[in-house]
Structures are given as structure tokens and as C-alpha cells.
Write a protein that holds these residues in place. Structure first.
Motif, PDB file in Angstrom:
ATOM      1  N   ILE A  32      44.531  44.395  40.083  1.00 53.02           N
ATOM      2  CA  ILE A  32      43.217  44.756  39.536  1.00 53.02           C
ATOM      3  C   ILE A  32      43.364  45.845  38.471  1.00 53.02           C
ATOM      4  O   ILE A  32      42.783  45.761  37.381  1.00 53.02           O
ATOM      5  CB  ILE A  32      42.267  45.210  40.660  1.00 53.02           C
ATOM      6  N   SER A  78      39.271  42.266  34.270  1.00 52.96           N
ATOM      7  CA  SER A  78      39.016  43.076  35.462  1.00 52.96           C
ATOM      8  C   SER A  78      38.169  42.304  36.462  1.00 52.96           C
ATOM      9  O   SER A  78      38.469  42.263  37.664  1.00 52.96           O
ATOM     10  CB  SER A  78      38.287  44.372  35.081  1.00 52.96           C
ATOM     11  N   ILE A 124      39.061  41.082  40.339  1.00 52.99           N
ATOM     12  CA  ILE A 124      38.274  41.521  41.496  1.00 52.99           C
ATOM     13  C   ILE A 124      37.705  40.324  42.247  1.00 52.99           C
ATOM     14  O   ILE A 124      37.757  40.270  43.482  1.00 52.99           O
ATOM     15  CB  ILE A 124      37.150  42.476  41.045  1.00 52.99           C
TER      16      ILE A 124
END
Length: 429
Positions: free
Chosen positions: A43, A152, A156
């Protein structure tokens, strides 16, 4: 993006999730926590790529700060989900109930909204926060973030789905309760906002341009979150040291946040004492854009507080500076006659988000709280506390600035509605 296919999957997920017990949902969320922790490095690596691209494109540092993740923010995401796990499941809560004269029993109970879409900018922590709140409240969620945070968000969501799949394999978890839009075209947003019968509610979270576009375009129901044109009013009875500290915190801690102040109003009776303190404290950090009266006081201070680099300026304000969300180290300043003028000015220029008065006068404090039209109205504390985490919600979907359904920081219950359950034994009308 095939909106019908995505929403069909989410509808199946929401139908399954609506029947899950609190224990089952909590086990799945705990699995998500484990997966996020295990995927921390991936991440952060994905986020570093997003941040590098954003800086190369000239994104301001205050907005880069909203985009960037680090170990502390990952820990905060995990802590938020833990708080959500600890909260009482709202689904099935009986909000009211009674028996009619003819013997029927009527109960009003809380139920999920169904398929929720959130359209948001930058902040990748919103990806995890919105999912966890939706999941605990029994809703499936479609996430449409910005291209600046795409890597990102993908990392996630992958971690979330890995956790849900792990839980589902053990008889818990609903992996089909979350989808991330591919963010390939702005047309995706239009598809989401016009998916009548497929998306039950849409939430915009971002700047004024995004929010206005969603409100004006949507054919599905919208819970309107608001841009944050927040004000601080320094009353004539204010503790000036307290006012200085609150102003500093509310403007500089996270200037790119919607709960940061954008304008400071100062009572004319304390302006000559307070403004020099403010200018000195903000020197080298925050540009002050002053109305005519405050500029006459502050202009004399320019030589002593300005830096040679020009990082700080005390300049005359333009009319457009008032009621504007800078999201930067810039703050408008205006002198007002009294608390009534401050209230009138704020209600004319704010976005109904968060407002603050610093005062030692209890009557003025209560008048301010009673008459200011905003979701959150503070006395002697920073507007930076308008936040789901600070309110004890664990996380938030956003700050609602509308008056129907939800207002202020939105936690679990903001994603629920109610229905009436009626039991009879043969009654007819």
C-alpha cells in the motif's frame, strides 16, 4: 465501466450483507484489518508512486499531504476499523414501536440503504473508512476515487478484498460488497450518478467543484457533503492567547482539510490588540488577506513580520477572498462591529460546515450557537475537531452540510434508513 454489471454484483452483495449478524460483520472487518497490516508495504509503495506523480504535476503540498500515506496513517486506518467493530450494529435497531387500537403491532426498525456510491478526491484513507462504515451498516459500496490516488486505492481495495475472501472462506464475509471504479474516464461519474434503480445513494467528498457537479448532475439520491469555508470569530471578550492558539491550529494543522478555517473575523474593540499577535504568529507561514480596516492595522506590521523570501505577505483582500475555500496557507481577515455582524457575515459567506466563536461572554456564545447556520458550531475550540474520528465514530463518510437525513460528520447510522414492520392477526380496514 459496465455500471449495470458492477451494480448487479453489489446488489447481490448488499442483499447477502443485510442478513449478516453483527458478529459475522465484525469477524470480516477483523480479517480486513489483518490483511491491511499484511499488505502495508504494498500500500505504501503504491501511494509513493501516486505522490511522486502528483508532485511532478505541481500539486500543492497541502493537497499532497491529503494524498500521502505513511505508517502513522495506516495505523490510523486500522484503529478506525477497530472502533467501528466495537460500535453497536445499528441494523435491526427498533427506533420506535406501538400497538394500534385494533391490535396491530407497529415497529420502526433501522435497515441499510443498499448500494452506496462515494465519489471522492485524493484521500486514500477514505477508501478504507467508507468501506468499513458501509460494511458495518450492511451496505455494499462502489468507490470512485480520483486518478491521483488510483494506485493507492487499488492497493487498499485489494487488501480489503483479500481480507473479505479469507473471512468468506470460513463462512463469514461478503467479498462482493465492495467495488472500485476503474477511474478510466470522467464518464464513470456520470454513469454512477444516473444509475437510477441501481445506486441507492451517492455521496460526494471533495472540493466545491466536485460537490456542485454531483448535486447538479445526479438523478440518484445524494447526501451532500460540503466544501469548508469555515470562520473563526474573535469576540470582544475573548481570551486573546486562546484565540491565537485556536486560530493557529484551525488554519495550519491541516490547511487542505475541509474543517480548516478560511477567514478570521475580529471584533473592532480588540482588533488593535489581536491582529499584531496574529500577524506575528502567522509570519513566515500564512498569508493574511485583510479587509480595509484590518489592513490599516496590519500594513504597519509588514516590515517586522514579512520574510525576505516573500513566503509571508499581508496584503489587501479582494472581495472574492471572502467566502472562498483556499485549502492552503492563506487566510482572509475582516474586522466586524460585534457578534451580530459576525453572525450575519458568516451566515452569508459560509458553506454550513463548521464555525467558531472565541469568547468569555456566555450570552454571546449561546447567541452564536443558536443563530449560526452550520452543521457544527464551536465555542472556544478549533474547528479541526469536525471529524468522525474525533466525534467517536471511528471514521466518517464525510461532513454533511445539508439538513435532511444526516448533518455533520457521518458515521454508521448515516448509511441507514428505517422501515415499518407491522404484525397483525387478520385485521382488515
Amino acid at each position: 465501466m459496465n455500471i449495470s454489471e458492477i451494480c448487479d454484483k453489489l446488489r447481490t452483495g448488499s442483499d447477502t450483507l443485510a442478513l449478516q449478524t453483527a458478529s459475522q460483520k465484525n469477524i470480516a472487518l477483523a480479517a480486513v484489518i489483518s490483511s491491511i497490516a499484511q499488505n502495508r508495504a504494498a500500500i505504501l509503495a503504491a501511494n509513493a508512486e501516486d505522490v511522486a506523480v502528483a508532485r511532478a504535476k505541481g500539486m500543492t503540498e497541502s493537497l499532497v499531504e491529503r494524498l500521502a500515506l505513511d505508517d502513522k496513517k495506516i495505523n490510523s486506518i486500522i484503529d478506525s476499523i477497530k472502533i467501528i467493530i466495537s460500535q453497536t450494529d445499528p441494523i435491526g435497531e427498533e427506533t420506535s414501536g406501538w400497538k394500534t387500537p385494533n391490535g396491530m403491532t407497529i415497529r420502526q426498525v433501522r435497515v441499510p440503504l443498499g448500494v452506496v456510491a462515494i465519489i471522492y478526491e485524493s484521500r486514500p484513507n477514505v477508501t478504507a473508512d467508507a468501506f468499513a462504515l458501509a460494511y458495518k451498516s450492511g451496505n455494499a459500496i462502489l468507490l470512485r476515487g480520483s486518478s491521483s490516488a488510483l494506485k493507492s486505492n487499488k492497493a487498499i481495495v485489494k487488501a480489503i478484498k483479500d481480507g473479505l475472501n479469507s473471512a468468506e472462506a470460513q463462512g463469514f464475509g461478503v467479498a462482493s460488497a465492495i467495488e472500485l471504479a476503474p477511474c478510466e474516464s470522467h464518464d464513470e461519474v456520470q454513469e454512477i450518478l444516473t444509475a437510477v434503480g441501481k445506486v441507492d445513494v451517492a455521496l460526494p467528498r471533495g472540493g466545491a467543484k466536485l460537490i456542485n457537479m454531483v448535486v447538479e448532475t445526479a438523478k440518484v439520491p445524494v447526501i451532500q457533503t460540503g466544501a469548508g469555508v469555515c470562520h473563526l470569530y474573535v469576540d470582544e471578550s475573548a481570551n486573546l492567547s486562546m484565540a491565537e492558539e485556536i486560530a493557529w491550529n484551525a488554519k495550519t494543522q491541516r490547511p487542505g482539510a475541509c474543517n480548516a478555517i478560511e477567514c478570521i473575523l475580529v471584533n473592532e474593540k480588540v482588533a488593535s490588540d489581536f491582529l499584531p499577535r496574529l500577524a506575528k504568529r502567522f509570519a513566515g507561514k500564512v498569508q493574511l488577506r485583510c479587509d480595509e480596516k484590518s489592513y490599516k492595522i496590519c500594513a504597519n506590521l509588514c516590515e517586522s513580520v514579512d520574510t525576505k523570501s516573500g513566503d509571508t505577505n499581508i496584503i489587501p483582500a479582494e472581495e472574492s477572498d471572502f467566502g472562498f475555500e483556499f485549502l492552503d496557507m492563506i487566510c482572509a481577515v475582516k474586522i466586524v462591529r460585534d457578534v451580530n455582524e459576525a453572525i450575519s457575515y458568516i451566515n452569508t459567506h459560509n458553506t454550513k460546515h463548521s464555525e467558531c466563536i472565541v469568547t468569555e461572554n456566555r450570552a454571546n456564545a449561546r447567541l452564536f450557537q443558536a443563530k449560526i447556520d452550520a452543521a457544527c458550531v464551536y465555542v472556544n475550540s478549533s474547528t479541526r475537531f469536525t471529524d468522525g474520528g474525533e466525534f467517536g465514530f471511528g471514521a466518517e463518510l464525510g461532513i454533511s452540510t445539508q439538513k435532511l437525513h444526516a448533518r455533520g460528520p457521518m458515521g454508521i447510522k448515516a448509511l441507514t434508513t428505517t422501515k415499518y414492520l407491522i404484525d397483525g392477526d387478520g385485521q382488515v380496514r
